[in-house]
Design a protein around this motif. Structure first.
Motif, PDB file in Angstrom:
ATOM      1  N   ASN A  50      -5.131  41.234   7.696  1.00  0.00           N
ATOM      2  CA  ASN A  50      -6.532  41.617   7.458  1.00  0.00           C
ATOM      3  C   ASN A  50      -7.358  41.593   8.748  1.00  0.00           C
ATOM      4  OD1 ASN A  50      -6.301  42.208   4.745  1.00  0.00           O
ATOM      5  ND2 ASN A  50      -6.514  40.060   4.154  1.00  0.00           N
ATOM      6  N   LYS A  51      -6.886  40.862   9.736  1.00  0.00           N
ATOM      7  CA  LYS A  51      -7.612  40.824  11.026  1.00  0.00           C
ATOM      8  C   LYS A  51      -7.171  41.937  11.961  1.00  0.00           C
ATOM      9  CE  LYS A  51      -8.446  35.896  11.442  1.00  0.00           C
ATOM     10  NZ  LYS A  51      -8.798  34.967  12.460  1.00  0.00           N
ATOM     11  N   MET A  52      -6.045  42.544  11.677  1.00  0.00           N
ATOM     12  CA  MET A  52      -5.496  43.548  12.603  1.00  0.00           C
ATOM     13  C   MET A  52      -6.230  44.877  12.444  1.00  0.00           C
ATOM     14  SD  MET A  52      -1.450  42.693  12.043  1.00  0.00           S
ATOM     15  CE  MET A  52      -0.915  44.354  12.357  1.00  0.00           C
ATOM     16  N   ALA A  53      -6.697  45.436  13.568  1.00  0.00           N
ATOM     17  CA  ALA A  53      -7.341  46.757  13.512  1.00  0.00           C
ATOM     18  C   ALA A  53      -6.293  47.819  13.835  1.00  0.00           C
ATOM     19  CB  ALA A  53      -8.472  46.802  14.525  1.00  0.00           C
ATOM     20  N   GLY A  54      -6.472  49.018  13.272  1.00  0.00           N
ATOM     21  CA  GLY A  54      -5.532  50.119  13.540  1.00  0.00           C
ATOM     22  C   GLY A  54      -4.544  50.292  12.402  1.00  0.00           C
ATOM     23  N   LEU A  55      -3.604  51.199  12.610  1.00  0.00           N
ATOM     24  CA  LEU A  55      -2.648  51.557  11.554  1.00  0.00           C
ATOM     25  C   LEU A  55      -1.303  50.916  11.861  1.00  0.00           C
ATOM     26  CD1 LEU A  55      -3.614  55.330  11.389  1.00  0.00           C
ATOM     27  CD2 LEU A  55      -4.450  53.476   9.938  1.00  0.00           C
ATOM     28  N   SER A  56      -0.820  50.111  10.940  1.00  0.00           N
ATOM     29  CA  SER A  56       0.412  49.364  11.186  1.00  0.00           C
ATOM     30  C   SER A  56       1.172  49.094   9.900  1.00  0.00           C
ATOM     31  CB  SER A  56       0.090  47.978  11.766  1.00  0.00           C
ATOM     32  OG  SER A  56      -0.315  48.054  13.089  1.00  0.00           O
ATOM     33  N   ALA A  57       2.471  48.876  10.042  1.00  0.00           N
ATOM     34  CA  ALA A  57       3.281  48.275   8.966  1.00  0.00           C
ATOM     35  C   ALA A  57       4.004  47.094   9.595  1.00  0.00           C
ATOM     36  CB  ALA A  57       4.286  49.290   8.453  1.00  0.00           C
ATOM     37  N   ILE A  58       3.993  45.933   8.892  1.00  0.00           N
ATOM     38  CA  ILE A  58       4.747  44.797   9.432  1.00  0.00           C
ATOM     39  C   ILE A  58       5.685  44.247   8.367  1.00  0.00           C
ATOM     40  CG2 ILE A  58       3.067  44.112  11.185  1.00  0.00           C
ATOM     41  CD1 ILE A  58       2.090  41.895   9.349  1.00  0.00           C
ATOM     42  N   VAL A  59       6.820  43.754   8.824  1.00  0.00           N
ATOM     43  CA  VAL A  59       7.787  43.105   7.934  1.00  0.00           C
ATOM     44  C   VAL A  59       8.133  41.765   8.595  1.00  0.00           C
ATOM     45  CG1 VAL A  59      10.080  43.258   6.902  1.00  0.00           C
ATOM     46  CG2 VAL A  59       8.685  45.317   7.119  1.00  0.00           C
ATOM     47  N   VAL A  60       7.905  40.678   7.841  1.00  0.00           N
ATOM     48  CA  VAL A  60       8.064  39.328   8.388  1.00  0.00           C
ATOM     49  C   VAL A  60       9.016  38.553   7.492  1.00  0.00           C
ATOM     50  CG1 VAL A  60       6.796  37.270   9.156  1.00  0.00           C
ATOM     51  CG2 VAL A  60       5.606  39.457   9.006  1.00  0.00           C
ATOM     52  N   SER A  61       9.835  37.697   8.092  1.00  0.00           N
ATOM     53  CA  SER A  61      10.715  36.880   7.253  1.00  0.00           C
ATOM     54  C   SER A  61      10.868  35.481   7.845  1.00  0.00           C
ATOM     55  CB  SER A  61      12.075  37.547   7.117  1.00  0.00           C
ATOM     56  OG  SER A  61      12.923  36.688   6.385  1.00  0.00           O
ATOM     57  N   ASP A  62      10.992  34.506   6.938  1.00  0.00           N
ATOM     58  CA  ASP A  62      11.272  33.123   7.360  1.00  0.00           C
ATOM     59  C   ASP A  62      12.705  32.739   6.996  1.00  0.00           C
ATOM     60  OD1 ASP A  62      11.172  33.039   4.634  1.00  0.00           O
ATOM     61  OD2 ASP A  62       9.798  31.335   4.499  1.00  0.00           O
ATOM     62  N   GLY A  63      13.529  33.749   6.695  1.00  0.00           N
ATOM     63  CA  GLY A  63      14.921  33.467   6.350  1.00  0.00           C
ATOM     64  C   GLY A  63      15.117  33.157   4.881  1.00  0.00           C
ATOM     65  N   ARG A  64      13.993  33.005   4.144  1.00  0.00           N
ATOM     66  CA  ARG A  64      14.108  32.779   2.689  1.00  0.00           C
ATOM     67  C   ARG A  64      13.530  33.941   1.899  1.00  0.00           C
ATOM     68  NH1 ARG A  64      11.337  27.081   2.815  1.00  0.00           N
ATOM     69  NH2 ARG A  64      10.207  28.351   4.301  1.00  0.00           N
ATOM     70  N   GLU A  65      12.497  34.548   2.463  1.00  0.00           N
ATOM     71  CA  GLU A  65      11.889  35.705   1.814  1.00  0.00           C
ATOM     72  C   GLU A  65      11.395  36.692   2.870  1.00  0.00           C
ATOM     73  OE1 GLU A  65       8.844  34.160  -0.712  1.00  0.00           O
ATOM     74  OE2 GLU A  65       7.580  33.505   0.945  1.00  0.00           O
ATOM     75  N   ILE A  66      11.094  37.904   2.395  1.00  0.00           N
ATOM     76  CA  ILE A  66      10.522  38.918   3.284  1.00  0.00           C
ATOM     77  C   ILE A  66       9.124  39.228   2.775  1.00  0.00           C
ATOM     78  CG2 ILE A  66      10.637  41.379   3.894  1.00  0.00           C
ATOM     79  CD1 ILE A  66      13.653  41.186   4.021  1.00  0.00           C
ATOM     80  N   VAL A  67       8.157  39.248   3.667  1.00  0.00           N
ATOM     81  CA  VAL A  67       6.795  39.652   3.298  1.00  0.00           C
ATOM     82  C   VAL A  67       6.434  40.863   4.166  1.00  0.00           C
ATOM     83  CG1 VAL A  67       4.365  38.975   3.203  1.00  0.00           C
ATOM     84  CG2 VAL A  67       6.150  37.297   2.691  1.00  0.00           C
ATOM     85  N   ALA A  68       5.891  41.902   3.530  1.00  0.00           N
ATOM     86  CA  ALA A  68       5.579  43.122   4.279  1.00  0.00           C
ATOM     87  C   ALA A  68       4.267  43.700   3.795  1.00  0.00           C
ATOM     88  CB  ALA A  68       6.690  44.148   4.090  1.00  0.00           C
ATOM     89  N   CYS A  69       3.557  44.368   4.696  1.00  0.00           N
ATOM     90  CA  CYS A  69       2.364  45.104   4.273  1.00  0.00           C
ATOM     91  C   CYS A  69       2.120  46.264   5.221  1.00  0.00           C
ATOM     92  CB  CYS A  69       1.138  44.216   4.175  1.00  0.00           C
ATOM     93  SG  CYS A  69       0.976  43.029   5.453  1.00  0.00           S
TER      94      CYS A  69
END
Ligand code: F6R
Length: 580
Positions: free
Chosen positions: A147-166
């Motif tokens: 929500n703080k990031m400006a501009g157009l992006s897709a991110i995929v993050v993982s802690d090795g147990r789950e994947i969170v993406a937006c």
């Protein structure tokens, strides 16, 4: 730009799946690549990163969660350190990113205790998430930073147990397989594993573990997640017996043209819309923009109708004319070009009807459009567009002929141009000889008038991107207003000289450049005394533009081969341009 692929589930070949997926989306960027995977014995992230193209195969140890990336560099050079995935300082979190964090310098000020390794805007994000993740769930940490990031992006993050993406802007698609979930930038890359898909919308966040949960990223309110069974076929481009995809795709063009005239349902639907519209706009980028520009000429010449053409990235600054009665025809091979998708978004807010003329089923543009016209040119793997361009031009000509009540004539000229392209392909040796003659040139100029002016622009672009020779396309009457100063002894000047009203004036321009020492290349129906080299193309009326474009494609191809360059993957380019 940049390709993302991730997997989480019961299967123990997660990294292998991700690597195979990346092979399908390498067209999105091929500066460097990387795969992070969580080993089955739970010892944390392992990463493989390399500069350059993906190898055709790579062996990974067992894993059941993995995220990978193919990069098209924006912030930071092409190095292994700058390649994704990026890890948090404690090594617990891995992240891949597509897009640009426009306020990354401002966000960077928040990072006091982190040691940044790369020069990327992306790495800032993972450290910010790491800070939030200490006292929050991964979902909350990712949402707060996204929500703080400006501009157009897709991110995929993982802690090795789950994947969170937006995502905001850049595409992300989710798939449900028998063993788990996949996430990727392109639905086609998921189809070998499943056809149960969800297209993530802008402003949505997904959490993937044993189950899938979907949220609004702004407040983390949960949204109902529903998979759709998509009845699409996986398209894997193979080179077959051809040395390069570009040559194979050039060869496919006559068939692509025959396909366009086999089913005219979409053409007829769009002609009706054109008749009802008050103000029609054609929009595209790069080669697609030249097809739109050509469409403007074709509508004037054939349909006696004014249409407006704009480059996608400039449209936002001139679109004040749009109303709910306007028609916007957005032309894009990939259907993902952000400079097309953004103005389409704005046009939709004004109630403007949008037609997508695209080659990519399920692409962002395809899903946004009110009326969808698929090019059916088949997968285009070479980065420089060839057969999609030919299909775009053919359809814009068909719209113009149809608007004028002459669809039958339009069909006939497209058919004739397909036959002439078959002849050009047979005579490609002559074009190769020209490439052998001019491949050491520093500069070339490509000239045309009327319908051939956009052809000259497209021809110059093909030469530039495949051979890295500086090539400029001009309206041939405009050259003498300044740029003729650049013509020197031996400078190749290519002129398109069809059998139309432009011929006498273009021949006069040929004489003018000849008088300044140019090496004059004439392409058209008849040799003229000023030509040092002549390539004959039979007259096929307004659709002569199609074989002329094919001449330029083959010239670009042979110039690249002569210079020992890879015409399929020119430096610095990507097939899908999803950053501004
Ligand atoms: C040139 C080329 C590019 C694309 C442009 C738009 O050979 O391929 O100029 O035409 O990037 O791409 P699409 O058509 O996917 O919107």
């Amino acid at each position: 730009m940049c390709g993302i692929f991730g997997y989480i589930g019961q299967a123990n070949d997660a990294a292998q799946k991700v690597f195979n997926g990346l092979l399908d989306i390498e067209y999105r960027g091929y500066d460097s690549w990387g795969v992070a995977y969580w080993k089955m014995d739970n010892v944390g992230w392992k990463i493989e990163k390399r500069v350059g193209f993906l190898p055709s195969s790579f062996k990974f140890p067992a894993s059941n969660i993995s995220i990978g990336h193919t990069r098209w560099a924006t912030h930071g050079g092409v190095t292994v350190t700058n390649a994704h995935p990026h890890l948090s300082c404690d090594g617990k979190l891995a992240l891949v990113h597509n897009g640009i964090v426009e306020n990354y310098l401002e966000l960077k000020k928040e990072l006091k205790s982190h040691k940044l390794k790369s020069e990327t805007d992306t790495e800032i994000i993972i450290h910010l998430i790491e800070d939030r993740f200490k006292n929050n769930s991964l979902k909350h940490a990712v949402a707060e930073i996204f929500n703080k990031m400006a501009g157009l992006s897709a991110i995929v993050v993982s802690d090795g147990r789950e994947i969170v993406a937006c995502k905001r802007g850049s595409p992300l698609v989710l798939g449900k397989t028998k063993s788990g979930f996949v996430i990727a930038s392109d639905p086609n890359a998921i189809l070998p594993l499943t056809n149960k898909l969800i297209f993530l919308e802008d402003g949505q966040l997904v959490v993937l573990n044993k189950e899938l949960k979907l949220y609004e990223v702004k407040d983390l309110n949960e949204i109902q997640a529903e998979f759709t069974n998509i009845d699409w076929k996986y398209t894997q481009g193979t080179k077959g017996q051809f040395p390069h995809f570009m040559l194979k795709e050039i060869y496919e063009q006559p068939q692509v043209l025959y396909n366009q005239i086999q089913s005219l349902d979409s053409v007829e639907k769009i002609i009706k819309e054109l008749k009802n519209a008050f103000g029609t706009y054609f929009l595209g980028c790069g080669s697609a923009s030249y097809t739109c520009f050509l469409g403007e000429y074709a509508f004037s010449k054939i349909a006696k109708k004014h249409v407006n053409f704009s480059i996608g990235s400039e449209f936002n600054y001139t679109e004040d004319f749009l109303t709910d009665k306007s028609l916007l025809i957005a032309v894009s091979q990939s259907g993902e070009t952000i400079d097309v998708v953004e103005p389409v978004n704005l046009a939709k807010k004004k109630g403007t009807k949008v037609v997508a003329l695209t080659n990519t089923l399920g692409s962002t543009l395809y899903r946004m459009a009110d009326i969808k016209h698929l090019l059916n040119a088949g997968p285009e793997k070479a980065v420089a567009s060839t057969k999609a361009v030919i299909a775009m031009v053919a359809n814009l000509l068909l719209y113009a002929y149809g608007f004028a009540g002459k669809l039958e004539e339009g069909i006939k000229v497209i058919e004739n141009s397909a036959k002439e392209i078959e002849e050009i392909i047979k005579k490609q040796g002559e074009i190769k000889k020209l490439a052998d003659k001019i491949y050491q040139a520093q500069h070339t100029f490509v000239l045309g008038r009327g319908l051939s002016y956009p052809v000259a622009l497209e021809a110059a672009l093909k030469i530039k991107e495949t051979s890295y020779i500086h090539a400029e396309g001009f309206a041939s009457g405009e050259l003498k207003h300044g740029c003729i100063a650049l013509i020197d002894k031996g400078t190749p000047v290519i002129l398109f000289v069809p059998e139309d009203e432009t011929r006498p004036a273009v021949l006069a321009n040929a004489m003018e450049v000849k008088a300044r020492g140019a090496y004059v290349v004439g392409v058209g129906v008849e040799k003229a005394p000023s030509f040092d080299y002549f390539f004959k193309v039979k007259d096929v009326g307004a659709s002569s533009v199609l074989p002329h474009i094919v001449f330029a494609q083959l010239l670009g191809y042979f110039l690249a081969v002569k210079k020992r360059l890879n015409p399929d993957k020119p430096r610095n380019l990507a097939k899908s341009v999803t950053v501004k």
